[in-house]
Design a protein around this motif. Structure first.
Motif, short mmCIF file in Angstrom:
data_model
loop_
_atom_site.label_atom_id
_atom_site.label_comp_id
_atom_site.label_asym_id
_atom_site.label_seq_id
_atom_site.Cartn_x
_atom_site.Cartn_y
_atom_site.Cartn_z
N PHE A 61 83.08 -94.89 -57.93
CA PHE A 61 81.81 -95.45 -58.41
C PHE A 61 81.28 -96.53 -57.45
N GLU A 79 80.09 -87.50 -55.19
CA GLU A 79 79.99 -86.83 -56.49
C GLU A 79 81.02 -85.71 -56.61
N TYR A 110 76.15 -97.70 -61.51
CA TYR A 110 77.47 -97.29 -61.03
C TYR A 110 78.46 -98.46 -61.05
N ALA A 137 77.73 -96.39 -55.64
CA ALA A 137 76.82 -97.52 -55.73
C ALA A 137 76.34 -97.95 -54.35
N GLU A 170 79.58 -98.97 -64.55
CA GLU A 170 80.55 -97.94 -64.97
C GLU A 170 81.95 -98.32 -64.47
#
Length: 164
Positions: free
Chosen positions: A69, A56, A88, A73, A91
């Protein structure tokens, strides 16, 4: 003066082309790459929350780097949060619809949730994009063949028995 509107339009085209060209993530920024490596090391050590924190932070440093991402995930899947992992992956796919690792990972997370039919759709998509022998296709085929986790299979057997 007659060329002013043309010059303005031409400069707008060049500015747009330059911003689109920089949208390709290529490589992560050095600080983000360091955080990604730290997150991967934490994930391998079984420290899922530390890995999520690092990933993050990497996303904050380099929000345009789509592979982060995939890392998030994978961490979510290890934490048993397949629904979050699927979010995720989606995305990543919204940013790059042909991202093979995202298609395969989403399919594996779907199998882990017991959604084999949806996972089969991901497999068909992979086969059309990269063929039947690419690593992502083979990984998803193996996961589908293995089926959902034992816990999920036992729960579905119990629910079928209860309804009969």
């Amino acid at each position: 003066m007659r060329f002013a509107p043309f010059a303005a339009a031409l400069s707008l085209v060049f500015a747009t082309a330059a911003s689109v060209g920089s949208a390709d993530p290529g490589e992560a920024e050095p600080r983000a790459a360091m955080l990604i490596a730290q997150g991967q090391a934490s994930l391998e050590a079984g420290e899922v929350q530390a890995a999520i924190d690092a990933f993050e932070a990497a996303l904050v440093v380099d929000p345009g780097y789509t592979p982060i991402f995939i890392n998030l995930a994978e961490a979510a899947r290890q934490d048993g949060l397949q629904g979050k992992a699927i979010r995720y992956y989606r995305e990543a796919l919204a940013r790059d619809p042909g991202f093979l690792a995202a298609i395969s990972g989403e399919g594996e997370a779907l199998v882990e949730k017991g959604a084999l039919e949806k996972a089969q759709r991901n497999l068909a998509r992979l086969e059309s994009l990269c063929g039947e022998t690419c690593p992502e296709t083979l990984a998803l085929q193996a996961r589908i063949a293995a089926g959902p986790p034992e816990r999920l299979a036992a729960e579905s057997t119990e629910s079928e028995t209860a309804t009969n």
